[in-house]
Design an enzyme around this catalytic site. Sequence first.
Site, short mmCIF file in Angstrom:
data_model
loop_
_atom_site.label_atom_id
_atom_site.label_comp_id
_atom_site.label_asym_id
_atom_site.label_seq_id
_atom_site.Cartn_x
_atom_site.Cartn_y
_atom_site.Cartn_z
N LYS A 129 0.92 -1.21 -0.30
CA LYS A 129 0.08 -0.11 -0.38
C LYS A 129 0.64 1.38 -0.16
CE LYS A 129 -3.85 -1.59 1.21
NZ LYS A 129 -5.54 -1.62 2.25
N LYS A 171 -4.86 -9.98 -6.69
CA LYS A 171 -5.88 -10.24 -5.95
C LYS A 171 -6.83 -10.00 -6.53
CE LYS A 171 -6.30 -7.66 -2.23
NZ LYS A 171 -6.59 -7.92 -0.42
N LYS A 218 -11.52 -4.13 -4.18
CA LYS A 218 -12.45 -2.97 -4.38
C LYS A 218 -11.92 -1.78 -4.84
CE LYS A 218 -13.74 -3.49 0.68
NZ LYS A 218 -12.70 -3.67 0.97
#
Length: 329
Positions: free
Chosen positions: A113, A195, A198
Amino acid sequence: MTKKIIFSGIKPTGIPTLGSLLGAMSHWEKLSSEYNCLYSVVDLHAITIRQEPSVLRDNGRNLFAWLIALGLDPDKNTLYYQSQVPAHAELGWILNCYAYVGELNRMTQFKDKSAKNADNINAGLYTYPVLQTADIVLFQANLVPIGEDQRQHLELCRDIAERFNKIYGEIFTIPEAYVPPVGARIMGLQNPENKMSKSDDNPNDCIYLSDSTDVIIKKFKRAVTDSDNTIRTAAEKPGISNLLSIYSCVTGKKVADCEAEFDGKGYGHFKQAVGEAVAETLKPYQEKHAHLMADIATLDAIAAKGAERAANMAAPTLKIVKEAIGFIN
Ligand code: TYM
Protein backbone atom coordinates in the site's frame (compact mmCIF):
# COMPACT_ATOMS: atom_id res chain seq x y z
CA MET A 1 -23.33 -23.30 27.02
CA THR A 2 -22.20 -19.84 25.90
CA LYS A 3 -21.37 -19.57 22.23
CA LYS A 4 -17.85 -18.89 21.01
CA ILE A 5 -17.20 -15.47 19.54
CA ILE A 6 -16.47 -14.41 15.97
CA PHE A 7 -15.22 -11.02 14.89
CA SER A 8 -14.54 -9.89 11.35
CA GLY A 9 -14.46 -6.60 9.49
CA ILE A 10 -14.48 -5.09 6.03
CA LYS A 11 -13.32 -1.65 4.95
CA PRO A 12 -15.74 0.76 3.23
CA THR A 13 -13.25 1.69 0.52
CA GLY A 14 -15.35 1.04 -2.58
CA ILE A 15 -18.03 -1.37 -3.68
CA PRO A 16 -17.42 -4.86 -2.26
CA THR A 17 -16.26 -7.40 -4.84
CA LEU A 18 -16.85 -11.03 -5.57
CA GLY A 19 -13.47 -11.54 -3.84
CA SER A 20 -14.67 -10.11 -0.53
CA LEU A 21 -17.88 -12.12 -0.87
CA LEU A 22 -16.31 -15.51 -1.64
CA GLY A 23 -13.24 -15.05 0.56
CA ALA A 24 -15.01 -13.68 3.59
CA MET A 25 -18.61 -12.47 3.72
CA SER A 26 -20.32 -15.60 2.39
CA HIS A 27 -18.80 -17.54 5.32
CA TRP A 28 -19.88 -14.96 7.87
CA GLU A 29 -23.48 -15.89 7.31
CA LYS A 30 -22.79 -19.65 7.45
CA LEU A 31 -21.02 -19.31 10.80
CA SER A 32 -23.57 -17.02 12.33
CA SER A 33 -25.89 -19.64 13.82
CA GLU A 34 -23.09 -21.49 15.62
CA TYR A 35 -21.25 -18.46 17.03
CA ASN A 36 -21.92 -15.15 18.69
CA CYS A 37 -20.86 -12.91 15.80
CA LEU A 38 -19.74 -9.32 15.45
CA TYR A 39 -19.24 -7.98 11.94
CA SER A 40 -18.08 -4.42 11.51
CA VAL A 41 -17.79 -1.90 8.71
CA VAL A 42 -14.30 -0.84 9.74
CA ASP A 43 -14.33 2.81 8.72
CA LEU A 44 -11.41 3.74 11.00
CA HIS A 45 -9.29 1.50 8.79
CA ALA A 46 -10.60 3.15 5.61
CA ILE A 47 -9.00 6.52 6.40
CA THR A 48 -5.47 5.15 6.15
CA ILE A 49 -6.06 6.14 2.52
CA ARG A 50 -7.47 9.63 1.86
CA GLN A 51 -11.29 9.53 1.57
CA GLU A 52 -13.79 12.05 0.26
CA PRO A 53 -16.26 12.53 3.20
CA SER A 54 -19.45 12.09 1.17
CA VAL A 55 -18.02 9.05 -0.63
CA LEU A 56 -16.92 7.47 2.64
CA ARG A 57 -20.42 7.97 4.04
CA ASP A 58 -22.04 6.43 0.95
CA ASN A 59 -19.60 3.53 0.86
CA GLY A 60 -20.18 2.88 4.56
CA ARG A 61 -23.96 2.73 4.25
CA ASN A 62 -23.82 0.69 1.07
CA LEU A 63 -21.51 -1.82 2.69
CA PHE A 64 -23.62 -2.01 5.82
CA ALA A 65 -26.65 -2.74 3.62
CA TRP A 66 -24.66 -5.46 1.84
CA LEU A 67 -24.04 -7.24 5.14
CA ILE A 68 -27.77 -7.49 5.73
CA ALA A 69 -28.58 -8.21 2.08
CA LEU A 70 -26.15 -11.13 2.11
CA GLY A 71 -28.16 -12.72 4.87
CA LEU A 72 -26.77 -11.45 8.18
CA ASP A 73 -29.70 -10.90 10.47
CA PRO A 74 -29.01 -7.78 12.60
CA ASP A 75 -31.00 -9.27 15.49
CA LYS A 76 -28.78 -12.36 15.61
CA ASN A 77 -25.45 -10.72 14.70
CA THR A 78 -23.89 -7.53 16.01
CA LEU A 79 -23.49 -5.35 12.91
CA TYR A 80 -22.03 -1.87 13.34
CA TYR A 81 -19.71 0.91 12.21
CA GLN A 82 -16.34 0.70 13.94
CA SER A 83 -16.14 4.51 14.39
CA GLN A 84 -19.29 4.38 16.55
CA VAL A 85 -17.52 2.23 19.17
CA PRO A 86 -14.66 4.28 20.71
CA ALA A 87 -13.21 1.22 22.50
CA HIS A 88 -11.58 0.14 19.20
CA ALA A 89 -9.43 3.27 19.03
CA GLU A 90 -8.72 3.21 22.76
CA LEU A 91 -7.45 -0.37 22.79
CA GLY A 92 -5.71 0.30 19.47
CA TRP A 93 -3.59 3.00 21.11
CA ILE A 94 -2.80 0.81 24.09
CA LEU A 95 -1.70 -2.11 21.91
CA ASN A 96 0.51 0.19 19.80
CA CYS A 97 2.70 0.32 22.87
CA TYR A 98 3.07 -3.48 22.78
CA ALA A 99 3.76 -3.86 19.06
CA TYR A 100 7.30 -3.66 17.70
CA VAL A 101 8.35 -1.56 14.75
CA GLY A 102 10.33 -4.58 13.52
CA GLU A 103 7.20 -6.71 13.24
CA LEU A 104 5.17 -3.93 11.57
CA ASN A 105 7.98 -3.55 9.02
CA ARG A 106 7.37 -7.11 7.93
CA MET A 107 3.71 -6.58 6.98
CA THR A 108 3.46 -7.15 3.24
CA GLN A 109 0.24 -5.12 2.91
CA PHE A 110 1.99 -2.06 4.32
CA LYS A 111 4.74 -2.45 1.75
CA ASP A 112 2.22 -2.85 -1.11
CA LYS A 113 0.00 0.00 0.00
CA SER A 114 2.82 2.44 0.63
CA ALA A 115 4.16 1.70 -2.85
CA LYS A 116 0.69 2.49 -4.27
CA ASN A 117 0.18 5.63 -2.13
CA ALA A 118 3.68 7.06 -2.11
CA ASP A 119 2.37 10.59 -1.44
CA ASN A 120 0.50 9.56 1.72
CA ILE A 121 2.47 6.99 3.71
CA ASN A 122 0.88 7.98 7.01
CA ALA A 123 1.43 6.53 10.47
CA GLY A 124 -2.08 5.03 10.46
CA LEU A 125 -1.25 2.93 7.41
CA TYR A 126 1.74 1.63 9.31
CA THR A 127 0.00 0.80 12.59
CA TYR A 128 -3.24 -0.38 10.97
CA PRO A 129 -2.54 -4.07 11.83
CA VAL A 130 -2.42 -3.08 15.50
CA LEU A 131 -5.88 -1.53 15.29
CA GLN A 132 -6.96 -4.76 13.60
CA THR A 133 -5.53 -6.66 16.59
CA ALA A 134 -7.54 -4.45 18.93
CA ASP A 135 -10.71 -5.05 16.86
CA ILE A 136 -10.38 -8.77 17.47
CA VAL A 137 -9.15 -9.08 21.06
CA LEU A 138 -11.54 -6.38 22.28
CA PHE A 139 -14.30 -8.99 22.05
CA GLN A 140 -12.19 -11.99 23.11
CA ALA A 141 -12.92 -13.44 19.67
CA ASN A 142 -12.15 -17.14 19.20
CA LEU A 143 -12.43 -17.21 15.42
CA VAL A 144 -11.76 -14.65 12.67
CA PRO A 145 -13.10 -15.51 9.19
CA ILE A 146 -10.83 -13.84 6.62
CA GLY A 147 -9.38 -14.23 3.14
CA GLU A 148 -5.80 -15.35 2.60
CA ASP A 149 -4.43 -11.78 2.37
CA GLN A 150 -5.29 -11.15 6.04
CA ARG A 151 -3.48 -14.20 7.41
CA GLN A 152 -0.30 -12.27 8.23
CA HIS A 153 -2.30 -9.67 10.18
CA LEU A 154 -3.91 -12.43 12.20
CA GLU A 155 -0.52 -13.94 13.03
CA LEU A 156 0.56 -10.52 14.28
CA CYS A 157 -2.62 -10.25 16.34
CA ARG A 158 -1.84 -13.55 18.03
CA ASP A 159 1.75 -12.46 18.74
CA ILE A 160 0.69 -9.15 20.30
CA ALA A 161 -2.06 -10.78 22.37
CA GLU A 162 0.34 -13.48 23.62
CA ARG A 163 2.94 -10.86 24.50
CA PHE A 164 0.36 -8.87 26.47
CA ASN A 165 -0.80 -12.01 28.28
CA LYS A 166 2.79 -12.90 29.19
CA ILE A 167 3.21 -9.54 30.90
CA TYR A 168 -0.19 -9.20 32.60
CA GLY A 169 -1.72 -12.69 32.85
CA GLU A 170 -4.51 -14.28 30.83
CA ILE A 171 -6.26 -11.14 29.58
CA PHE A 172 -6.93 -11.92 25.91
CA THR A 173 -8.28 -14.97 24.12
CA ILE A 174 -5.84 -16.00 21.38
CA PRO A 175 -7.91 -16.10 18.17
CA GLU A 176 -7.74 -18.60 15.30
CA ALA A 177 -8.08 -17.67 11.64
CA TYR A 178 -10.84 -19.23 9.57
CA VAL A 179 -9.61 -19.18 5.96
CA PRO A 180 -11.95 -21.02 3.57
CA PRO A 181 -10.49 -23.97 1.61
CA VAL A 182 -11.73 -22.55 -1.74
CA GLY A 183 -12.19 -18.85 -2.53
CA ALA A 184 -9.70 -17.47 0.01
CA ARG A 185 -7.82 -15.75 -2.77
CA ILE A 186 -9.98 -14.64 -5.70
CA MET A 187 -7.76 -13.07 -8.32
CA GLY A 188 -8.38 -10.22 -10.75
CA LEU A 189 -10.03 -11.12 -14.08
CA GLN A 190 -7.59 -9.06 -16.13
CA ASN A 191 -4.60 -9.71 -13.96
CA PRO A 192 -4.96 -13.16 -12.36
CA GLU A 193 -1.56 -12.81 -10.67
CA ASN A 194 -3.05 -10.19 -8.29
CA LYS A 195 -6.00 -10.45 -5.93
CA MET A 196 -9.31 -8.92 -6.94
CA SER A 197 -9.53 -5.71 -4.93
CA LYS A 198 -12.33 -3.19 -4.41
CA SER A 199 -9.86 -0.31 -4.42
CA ASP A 200 -8.42 -1.35 -7.78
CA ASP A 201 -8.29 1.19 -10.61
CA ASN A 202 -9.35 -1.24 -13.34
CA PRO A 203 -13.11 -1.99 -13.08
CA ASN A 204 -12.76 -4.87 -15.58
CA ASP A 205 -10.51 -6.68 -13.15
CA CYS A 206 -13.28 -6.88 -10.53
CA ILE A 207 -16.81 -8.11 -10.26
CA TYR A 208 -18.58 -5.65 -7.99
CA LEU A 209 -21.54 -6.98 -6.05
CA SER A 210 -23.63 -4.25 -7.68
CA ASP A 211 -22.71 -5.16 -11.29
CA SER A 212 -25.67 -5.93 -13.59
CA THR A 213 -26.03 -9.36 -15.24
CA ASP A 214 -24.86 -7.93 -18.59
CA VAL A 215 -21.79 -6.33 -17.09
CA ILE A 216 -20.91 -9.48 -15.18
CA ILE A 217 -21.17 -11.66 -18.27
CA LYS A 218 -19.13 -9.16 -20.34
CA LYS A 219 -16.39 -9.01 -17.71
CA PHE A 220 -16.11 -12.80 -17.57
CA LYS A 221 -16.05 -13.01 -21.38
CA ARG A 222 -13.05 -10.65 -21.37
CA ALA A 223 -11.26 -12.49 -18.55
CA VAL A 224 -7.62 -13.21 -19.29
CA THR A 225 -6.89 -16.94 -19.77
CA ASP A 226 -4.17 -18.81 -21.71
CA SER A 227 -3.73 -20.66 -24.99
CA ASP A 228 -3.73 -24.22 -23.66
CA ASN A 229 -7.50 -24.71 -24.05
CA THR A 230 -8.01 -27.20 -21.21
CA ILE A 231 -10.16 -26.35 -18.23
CA ARG A 232 -8.17 -27.44 -15.21
CA THR A 233 -6.48 -25.96 -12.15
CA ALA A 234 -2.71 -25.54 -12.55
CA ALA A 235 -0.09 -23.09 -11.31
CA GLU A 236 0.75 -22.11 -14.88
CA LYS A 237 -2.94 -21.41 -15.63
CA PRO A 238 -3.84 -18.65 -13.10
CA GLY A 239 -6.77 -17.27 -15.12
CA ILE A 240 -8.57 -20.60 -15.64
CA SER A 241 -7.75 -21.74 -12.08
CA ASN A 242 -9.34 -18.55 -10.75
CA LEU A 243 -12.49 -19.01 -12.87
CA LEU A 244 -12.73 -22.60 -11.64
CA SER A 245 -12.58 -21.56 -8.00
CA ILE A 246 -15.20 -18.86 -8.60
CA TYR A 247 -17.49 -21.38 -10.32
CA SER A 248 -16.90 -23.90 -7.54
CA CYS A 249 -17.76 -21.31 -4.85
CA VAL A 250 -20.96 -20.03 -6.45
CA THR A 251 -22.31 -23.45 -7.42
CA GLY A 252 -21.13 -25.29 -4.31
CA LYS A 253 -19.61 -28.02 -6.53
CA LYS A 254 -16.12 -29.42 -5.90
CA VAL A 255 -13.39 -28.04 -8.18
CA ALA A 256 -12.71 -31.55 -9.56
CA ASP A 257 -16.40 -31.89 -10.49
CA CYS A 258 -16.32 -28.52 -12.21
CA GLU A 259 -13.28 -29.63 -14.22
CA ALA A 260 -15.18 -32.78 -15.26
CA GLU A 261 -18.28 -30.75 -16.18
CA PHE A 262 -16.29 -28.64 -18.67
CA ASP A 263 -14.02 -31.38 -19.96
CA GLY A 264 -13.61 -30.96 -23.73
CA LYS A 265 -15.57 -27.67 -23.79
CA GLY A 266 -14.09 -24.41 -25.07
CA TYR A 267 -13.10 -21.38 -22.99
CA GLY A 268 -15.94 -19.29 -24.48
CA HIS A 269 -18.54 -21.75 -23.24
CA PHE A 270 -16.88 -22.00 -19.83
CA LYS A 271 -16.59 -18.22 -19.31
CA GLN A 272 -20.26 -17.75 -20.26
CA ALA A 273 -21.28 -20.39 -17.71
CA VAL A 274 -19.20 -18.79 -14.95
CA GLY A 275 -20.66 -15.36 -15.74
CA GLU A 276 -24.22 -16.66 -15.67
CA ALA A 277 -23.69 -18.56 -12.41
CA VAL A 278 -22.22 -15.49 -10.71
CA ALA A 279 -24.97 -13.17 -11.98
CA GLU A 280 -27.64 -15.60 -10.81
CA THR A 281 -26.05 -15.84 -7.36
CA LEU A 282 -25.85 -12.07 -6.96
CA LYS A 283 -29.30 -11.17 -8.26
CA PRO A 284 -31.38 -11.83 -5.10
CA TYR A 285 -28.76 -10.06 -2.95
CA GLN A 286 -28.85 -7.04 -5.25
CA GLU A 287 -32.62 -6.81 -4.97
CA LYS A 288 -32.48 -6.95 -1.19
CA HIS A 289 -29.68 -4.38 -1.17
CA ALA A 290 -31.72 -1.91 -3.26
CA HIS A 291 -34.64 -2.35 -0.91
CA LEU A 292 -32.50 -1.64 2.18
CA MET A 293 -30.86 1.42 0.61
CA ALA A 294 -34.29 2.93 0.01
CA ASP A 295 -34.64 3.56 3.77
CA ILE A 296 -31.43 5.07 5.15
CA ALA A 297 -33.04 6.12 8.45
CA THR A 298 -33.88 2.51 9.29
CA LEU A 299 -30.41 1.36 8.21
CA ASP A 300 -28.75 3.96 10.47
CA ALA A 301 -31.00 2.96 13.37
CA ILE A 302 -30.01 -0.71 12.97
CA ALA A 303 -26.34 0.32 12.97
CA ALA A 304 -26.77 2.45 16.09
CA LYS A 305 -28.31 -0.50 17.93
CA GLY A 306 -25.43 -2.71 16.81
CA ALA A 307 -22.88 -0.15 18.02
CA GLU A 308 -24.53 0.00 21.43
CA ARG A 309 -24.41 -3.78 21.72
CA ALA A 310 -20.77 -3.89 20.58
CA ALA A 311 -19.80 -1.17 23.07
CA ASN A 312 -21.40 -3.16 25.91
CA MET A 313 -19.56 -6.30 24.81
CA ALA A 314 -16.23 -4.43 24.60
CA ALA A 315 -16.45 -2.69 27.98
CA PRO A 316 -15.41 -5.61 30.27
CA THR A 317 -12.24 -6.31 28.26
CA LEU A 318 -11.21 -2.67 28.18
CA LYS A 319 -11.78 -2.49 31.94
CA ILE A 320 -9.52 -5.44 32.77
CA VAL A 321 -6.87 -4.21 30.34
CA LYS A 322 -6.76 -0.80 32.02
CA GLU A 323 -6.66 -2.30 35.49
CA ALA A 324 -3.88 -4.70 34.47
CA ILE A 325 -1.77 -1.86 33.07
CA GLY A 326 -2.22 0.26 36.21
CA PHE A 327 -4.55 3.01 35.05
CA ILE A 328 -6.61 4.51 37.87
CA ASN A 329 -10.25 3.51 37.74
P1 TYM B 1 -10.79 -5.84 3.35
O1 TYM B 1 -11.82 -4.80 3.48
O2 TYM B 1 -9.66 -5.58 2.40
O3 TYM B 1 -11.44 -7.22 2.93
C1 TYM B 1 -12.51 -7.80 3.67
C2 TYM B 1 -12.41 -9.31 3.67
O4 TYM B 1 -12.48 -9.82 2.35
C3 TYM B 1 -11.37 -10.66 2.07
N1 TYM B 1 -10.99 -10.45 0.66
C4 TYM B 1 -10.76 -11.42 -0.21
N2 TYM B 1 -10.83 -12.76 -0.09
C5 TYM B 1 -10.55 -13.51 -1.18
N3 TYM B 1 -10.20 -12.98 -2.38
C6 TYM B 1 -10.12 -11.64 -2.55
N4 TYM B 1 -9.79 -11.14 -3.72
C7 TYM B 1 -10.41 -10.79 -1.43
N5 TYM B 1 -10.45 -9.45 -1.24
C8 TYM B 1 -10.80 -9.26 0.04
C9 TYM B 1 -10.28 -10.16 3.01
O5 TYM B 1 -9.31 -11.16 3.25
C10 TYM B 1 -11.06 -9.80 4.24
O6 TYM B 1 -11.28 -10.94 5.05
N6 TYM B 1 -7.90 -5.32 7.40
C11 TYM B 1 -9.12 -5.92 6.91
C12 TYM B 1 -10.36 -5.49 7.66
C13 TYM B 1 -10.30 -5.71 9.14
C14 TYM B 1 -10.46 -6.95 9.81
C15 TYM B 1 -10.34 -6.63 11.20
C16 TYM B 1 -10.66 -8.27 9.39
C17 TYM B 1 -10.13 -4.75 10.07
N7 TYM B 1 -10.14 -5.29 11.32
C18 TYM B 1 -10.42 -7.63 12.15
C19 TYM B 1 -10.74 -9.25 10.36
C20 TYM B 1 -10.63 -8.94 11.74
C21 TYM B 1 -9.28 -5.52 5.45
O7 TYM B 1 -8.64 -4.62 4.97
O8 TYM B 1 -10.22 -6.23 4.79
